[in-house]
Write a protein that holds these residues in place. Structure first.
Motif, PDB file in Angstrom:
ATOM      1  N   GLU A  83       0.852  -1.192   0.000  1.00 48.87           N
ATOM      2  CA  GLU A  83       0.000   0.000   0.000  1.00 48.87           C
ATOM      3  C   GLU A  83       0.885   1.240   0.000  1.00 48.87           C
ATOM      4  OE1 GLU A  83      -3.871   0.884   2.438  1.00 48.87           O
ATOM      5  OE2 GLU A  83      -2.146   1.380   3.694  1.00 48.87           O
ATOM      6  N   ALA A  84       0.629   2.147  -0.925  1.00 51.19           N
ATOM      7  CA  ALA A  84       1.368   3.405  -0.993  1.00 51.19           C
ATOM      8  C   ALA A  84       0.377   4.554  -1.122  1.00 51.19           C
ATOM      9  CB  ALA A  84       2.330   3.406  -2.176  1.00 51.19           C
ATOM     10  N   THR A  85       0.507   5.529  -0.249  1.00 55.68           N
ATOM     11  CA  THR A  85      -0.333   6.720  -0.284  1.00 55.68           C
ATOM     12  C   THR A  85       0.567   7.939  -0.446  1.00 55.68           C
ATOM     13  OG1 THR A  85      -1.982   5.713   1.169  1.00 55.68           O
ATOM     14  CG2 THR A  85      -2.032   8.103   0.961  1.00 55.68           C
ATOM     15  N   THR A  86       0.212   8.814  -1.360  1.00 55.29           N
ATOM     16  CA  THR A  86       1.007  10.020  -1.583  1.00 55.29           C
ATOM     17  C   THR A  86       0.124  11.252  -1.462  1.00 55.29           C
ATOM     18  OG1 THR A  86       2.577  11.088  -3.091  1.00 55.29           O
ATOM     19  CG2 THR A  86       0.671  10.042  -4.089  1.00 55.29           C
ATOM     20  N   GLU A  87       0.709  12.352  -0.999  1.00 53.36           N
ATOM     21  CA  GLU A  87       0.017  13.635  -0.863  1.00 53.36           C
ATOM     22  C   GLU A  87       0.385  14.517  -2.052  1.00 53.36           C
ATOM     23  OE1 GLU A  87       1.284  15.235   2.847  1.00 53.36           O
ATOM     24  OE2 GLU A  87       0.516  13.560   4.033  1.00 53.36           O
ATOM     25  N   LEU A  88      -0.592  14.937  -2.801  1.00 55.52           N
ATOM     26  CA  LEU A  88      -0.368  15.800  -3.957  1.00 55.52           C
ATOM     27  C   LEU A  88      -0.556  17.270  -3.614  1.00 55.52           C
ATOM     28  CD1 LEU A  88      -2.179  13.533  -6.579  1.00 55.52           C
ATOM     29  CD2 LEU A  88       0.254  13.608  -5.996  1.00 55.52           C
ATOM     30  N   THR A  89      -1.072  17.550  -2.418  1.00 58.94           N
ATOM     31  CA  THR A  89      -1.103  18.901  -1.854  1.00 58.94           C
ATOM     32  C   THR A  89      -0.687  18.778  -0.391  1.00 58.94           C
ATOM     33  OG1 THR A  89      -3.426  18.744  -1.165  1.00 58.94           O
ATOM     34  CG2 THR A  89      -2.993  19.619  -3.374  1.00 58.94           C
ATOM     35  N   ASP A  90      -0.335  19.901   0.228  1.00 58.60           N
ATOM     36  CA  ASP A  90       0.057  19.849   1.636  1.00 58.60           C
ATOM     37  C   ASP A  90      -0.723  20.843   2.501  1.00 58.60           C
ATOM     38  OD1 ASP A  90       1.142  22.219   0.838  1.00 58.60           O
ATOM     39  OD2 ASP A  90       3.230  21.658   1.206  1.00 58.60           O
ATOM     40  N   SER A  91      -1.849  21.336   2.009  1.00 59.52           N
ATOM     41  CA  SER A  91      -2.630  22.309   2.775  1.00 59.52           C
ATOM     42  C   SER A  91      -3.704  21.594   3.601  1.00 59.52           C
ATOM     43  CB  SER A  91      -3.267  23.339   1.837  1.00 59.52           C
ATOM     44  OG  SER A  91      -3.992  22.693   0.801  1.00 59.52           O
ATOM     45  N   PHE A  92      -3.256  20.639   4.420  1.00 58.88           N
ATOM     46  CA  PHE A  92      -4.139  19.954   5.346  1.00 58.88           C
ATOM     47  C   PHE A  92      -3.288  19.330   6.446  1.00 58.88           C
ATOM     48  CE2 PHE A  92      -2.862  16.780   2.299  1.00 58.88           C
ATOM     49  CZ  PHE A  92      -2.775  15.579   2.993  1.00 58.88           C
ATOM     50  N   ASN A  93      -3.899  19.137   7.600  1.00 58.75           N
ATOM     51  CA  ASN A  93      -3.228  18.501   8.733  1.00 58.75           C
ATOM     52  C   ASN A  93      -3.389  16.988   8.598  1.00 58.75           C
ATOM     53  OD1 ASN A  93      -2.220  17.578  11.142  1.00 58.75           O
ATOM     54  ND2 ASN A  93      -3.516  18.863  12.439  1.00 58.75           N
ATOM     55  N   ASN A  94      -2.295  16.290   8.259  1.00 57.40           N
ATOM     56  CA  ASN A  94      -2.378  14.845   8.026  1.00 57.40           C
ATOM     57  C   ASN A  94      -2.251  14.024   9.302  1.00 57.40           C
ATOM     58  OD1 ASN A  94       0.330  14.992   8.644  1.00 57.40           O
ATOM     59  ND2 ASN A  94       1.065  14.435   6.605  1.00 57.40           N
ATOM     60  N   THR A  95      -2.213  14.660  10.465  1.00 56.02           N
ATOM     61  CA  THR A  95      -2.162  14.079  11.819  1.00 56.02           C
ATOM     62  C   THR A  95      -0.774  13.613  12.239  1.00 56.02           C
ATOM     63  OG1 THR A  95      -2.661  11.728  11.303  1.00 56.02           O
ATOM     64  CG2 THR A  95      -4.550  13.251  11.536  1.00 56.02           C
ATOM     65  N   ILE A  96       0.239  13.681  11.376  1.00 51.57           N
ATOM     66  CA  ILE A  96       1.584  13.259  11.753  1.00 51.57           C
ATOM     67  C   ILE A  96       2.204  14.325  12.661  1.00 51.57           C
ATOM     68  CG2 ILE A  96       3.878  12.639  10.936  1.00 51.57           C
ATOM     69  CD1 ILE A  96       1.728  10.597  10.269  1.00 51.57           C
ATOM     70  N   PRO A  97       2.695  13.969  13.856  1.00 52.16           N
ATOM     71  CA  PRO A  97       3.288  14.958  14.766  1.00 52.16           C
ATOM     72  C   PRO A  97       4.451  15.703  14.103  1.00 52.16           C
ATOM     73  CG  PRO A  97       2.901  12.884  15.908  1.00 52.16           C
ATOM     74  CD  PRO A  97       2.647  12.620  14.455  1.00 52.16           C
ATOM     75  N   GLY A  98       4.502  17.012  14.338  1.00 51.38           N
ATOM     76  CA  GLY A  98       5.577  17.826  13.796  1.00 51.38           C
ATOM     77  C   GLY A  98       5.471  18.122  12.318  1.00 51.38           C
ATOM     78  N   ASN A  99       4.282  17.972  11.744  1.00 55.30           N
ATOM     79  CA  ASN A  99       4.137  18.194  10.299  1.00 55.30           C
ATOM     80  C   ASN A  99       4.095  19.671   9.920  1.00 55.30           C
ATOM     81  OD1 ASN A  99       1.548  19.046  11.008  1.00 55.30           O
ATOM     82  ND2 ASN A  99       0.532  17.196  10.298  1.00 55.30           N
ATOM     83  N   GLY A 100       3.988  20.572  10.890  1.00 55.63           N
ATOM     84  CA  GLY A 100       3.950  21.994  10.588  1.00 55.63           C
ATOM     85  C   GLY A 100       2.660  22.460   9.949  1.00 55.63           C
ATOM     86  N   ARG A 101       1.595  21.671  10.070  1.00 54.60           N
ATOM     87  CA  ARG A 101       0.343  22.015   9.386  1.00 54.60           C
ATOM     88  C   ARG A 101      -0.843  22.125  10.335  1.00 54.60           C
ATOM     89  NH1 ARG A 101       0.230  17.443   4.700  1.00 54.60           N
ATOM     90  NH2 ARG A 101       2.459  17.330   4.239  1.00 54.60           N
ATOM     91  N   THR A 102      -0.593  22.348  11.596  1.00 52.15           N
ATOM     92  CA  THR A 102      -1.686  22.371  12.556  1.00 52.15           C
ATOM     93  C   THR A 102      -2.605  23.580  12.377  1.00 52.15           C
ATOM     94  OG1 THR A 102      -0.209  23.434  14.163  1.00 52.15           O
ATOM     95  CG2 THR A 102      -0.425  21.040  14.283  1.00 52.15           C
ATOM     96  N   ARG A 103      -2.235  24.517  11.513  1.00 49.14           N
ATOM     97  CA  ARG A 103      -3.128  25.652  11.244  1.00 49.14           C
ATOM     98  C   ARG A 103      -4.282  25.247  10.342  1.00 49.14           C
ATOM     99  NH1 ARG A 103       1.174  26.187   7.777  1.00 49.14           N
ATOM    100  NH2 ARG A 103       0.737  26.783   5.597  1.00 49.14           N
TER     101      ARG A 103
END
Length: 403
Positions: A83-103
């Motif tokens: 299984e492989a999942t890729t993010e094509l945008t980064d304007s969301f909080n993916n729940t991974i700690p320290g992702n810098g997207r908590t806004r």
């Protein structure tokens, strides 16, 4: 954003590097009595989340690939799937700690690369044993499922046995771990423990009666450790061109193992419906009870998106419990030369079980199209808060093709 597209291509190549001796999706004969069945499924989805909170709306575009194979010989089979999942945008909080997207609002589809399934199985008629990392869906996935809606599938390291004796079916599983939807980089990815799933049913002339016991003793996910015992019944009755259907479930749950909360709570679900010429109507109530506000009935291994609203405000039952009163209407029909269209509208009213509190209301709308092995889906959820969480709107556009 990590460069996972090359992993998607590698898995695709590994899956498809077989002779083109059969139609797409059909098993390939390798030798006398030996077949190879390629597995290939690609899902691309855009999900937006807009909450009445001081955070930015989420706009996620993700892709998920399942690729692998199943080799079968006589009564035995071996299945391997990546299984492989890729993010094509980064304007969301993916729940991974320290992702810098908590806004941003949360969309729980982080980038991920893992061994999704690796199992050996023996099957002889209605008798089967499956050992290894596997997909497990019991009944309607209300208590044990694979969380099919999220991009990263939930799977189990388990041994499972199934059999049937006349109208009676038996299903027993022992699992030592569960891989969640949060991805291999998350501290919430894998939970070890002693998990026992027992499920038995009796088929009747117009339906089925099922009894179950789900015993969850986690090593670290202590607040999810519980013992659940229950029974459900589902019936269908044709009346001329109309088919009436009814189902009901009763269950009780208590803490076990290292759960820090001592509680006993009950579960009640009942629904009545009818189908006619592709139309479907239904209404019912689902109550996840509370033990005086100290703790509530939980279903941590369920495919939760399918229950209590698509806005996902009740993935964990509030301590005061939850009463979900709902009504749904749908229509399925074929479009000549195109495919099958599936329309659905659902209304939910959410209240507490303890304390007479109104949480809010939700409307969910869905339109799907199936064309051969491909499917297309649009969904919308709108939750209006009245004492619980915040107003939330979610929208999805999705396409998937599977072989």
């Amino acid at each position: 954003m990590r460069a996972y597209p090359h992993c998607l291509l590698a898995l695709t190549a590994a899956c498809c590097n077989v002779p083109a001796l059969a139609a797409p999706g059909d098993p390939i004969a390798l030798a006398d009595g030996v077949t190879l069945d390629p597995i290939l499924a690609l899902k691309v989805r855009r999900e937006t989340v807009d909450e009445d909170k001081p955070i930015e709306p989420a706009n996620a575009l993700t892709a998920r690939l399942h690729a692998g194979f199943e080799i079968a010989s006589g009564e035995f089979s071996l299945l391997i799937e990546g299984e492989a999942t890729t993010e094509l945008t980064d304007s969301f909080n993916n729940t991974i700690p320290g992702n810098g997207r908590t806004r941003f609002s949360v969309v729980a589809d982080p980038e991920n690369l893992e061994l999704n399934r690796a199992q050996i199985a023996w099957r002889n008629g209605a008798n089967s044993v499956t050992l290894g990392r596997q997909r497990i869906i019991l009944d309607d996935a209300r208590f044990v499922g694979n969380v099919v809606w999220r991009q990263n599938e939930q799977t189990y390291d388990a041994v499972r046995g199934q059999t049937a004796i006349g109208p009676v079916r038996l299903d027993a599983t022992y699992a030592s771990a569960v891989q969640t939807v949060f991805g291999a980089d998350s501290p919430n990815f894998r939970y070890d423990g002693d998990l026992v799933f027992l499920n038995a049913g009796v088929k009747l002339a117009r339906g089925e009666v099922t009894g179950f016991a789900y015993l969850l003793d986690f090593d670290t996910r202590l607040n999810a450790s519980s013992n659940t015992f229950g029974a459900k019944a589902a019936f269908k009755l044709p009346v001329g061109p109309v088919t009436l259907n009814a189902r009901a479930t009763l269950a009780t749950q208590s803490d076990t193992g290292g759960n820090p909360v001592a509680y006993t709570a009950h579960y009640l679900q009942g629904e009545l419906g009818a189908t006619w010429a592709g139309f479907s109507l239904g209404a019912g109530v689902e109550q996840l009870g509370s033990d005086g506000g100290r703790g509530a009935f939980q279903t941590p291994l369920a495919t939760l998106f399918a229950f209590n609203g698509w806005a996902d405000l009740f993935l964990r039952t509030p301590d005061a419990g939850l009463t979900d009163t709902f009504a749904r209407a749908g229509k399925k029909f074929a479009v000549k030369g195109l495919g099958t269209v599936d329309l659905l509208a659902v209304y939910h009213r959410f209240d507490s079980d303890f304390g007479s509190r109104h949480y809010g209301d939700e409307i969910d709308l869905s339109a799907g199209l199936a064309v051969g092995r491909a499917s297309f889906l649009a969904r919308f959820a709108s939750y209006r808060a009245d004492g619980f969480a915040a107003d939330t709107r979610k929208f999805w556009l999705q396409t998937e093709i599977a072989f």
